[in-house]
Design an enzyme around this catalytic site. Sequence first.
Site, PDB file in Angstrom:
ATOM      1  N   GLY A  29       0.799  -1.270   0.262  1.00  0.00           N
ATOM      2  CA  GLY A  29       0.306   0.201  -0.069  1.00  0.00           C
ATOM      3  C   GLY A  29       0.364   1.549  -0.121  1.00  0.00           C
ATOM      4  CE1 TYR A 173     -10.245  -1.058   8.196  1.00  0.00           C
ATOM      5  CE2 TYR A 173     -11.045  -0.084  10.404  1.00  0.00           C
ATOM      6  CZ  TYR A 173     -10.038  -0.412   9.626  1.00  0.00           C
ATOM      7  OH  TYR A 173      -8.737   0.283   9.826  1.00  0.00           O
TER       8      TYR A 173
END
Length: 266
Positions: A29, A173
């Site tokens: 990322g 999440y």
Amino acid sequence: MELFCIHMLTSSMKRVMERWVGRVVLVTGASMGVGDATARLLASLGMKVVGCARSIDKLKKLADDIKASGRGEMLPVKCDLTKEKDILGMFAEISRQWGGVDVCVNCAGLALEAPIIDGDKDKWRNMWEVNVMALCLCTQESVKSMRQRGVDDGHIININSLSGHRVGKSHFYSATKYAVTALTEGVRWELRGINSHIRVTSISPGLIKTHFAETMYGSASAAQELYTARQALQAEDIAKMIEFALAAPEHVQIHELMVRPTEQVV
């Protein structure tokens, strides 16, 4: 006296970080947010950074910025972390280019609005694949790379979340981040079981001012409203926490760091 102590701590961290000069760190990322800040910081400290993300253009821009700074180098690798083939290909490329991975920083992650009762199953799947499966695969391949080359002082760093320790509104999440908490401890057990000195660390931030909220809400204006109303950490704050974990003496494992803005309540 306080300034002297701060100077001594900073000097000590710099000396310890010298052992990482020239070593290879994978940052997932890396195209934005905490990944971008981490790649820049670790490159400036002399580490050879492999930055991966889906956007190769952003990665190349980051690599050019690092090169132009004259402080470190970065190998940009395009990788879709939802695809095992891409992950395995990335590790093969790292092996060809730089020998292997000494440190793996699992920065990639996302939160999407996806309730259970009427939520989008594709959003569940996307969060699980990036936040959990990709982290597991990158950890597995990193440890394999370290052991094959006799590296016994490597480090796995997982960017977790405060949502991995308490349930928030985005509870799917939260489930993925609870998994990261469990997996970090599980990997520690596995490493101890094989008498390895490879360390593993979970860093659990609160609200950070990055692209994260925009991705979750699907709206730049909603994200801006959130950051205007609430104090937030900066990506560089978390990059410094990663440096702190790496700089700990080899007999010290910083297992969990919980980091929140001073004004954040929960």
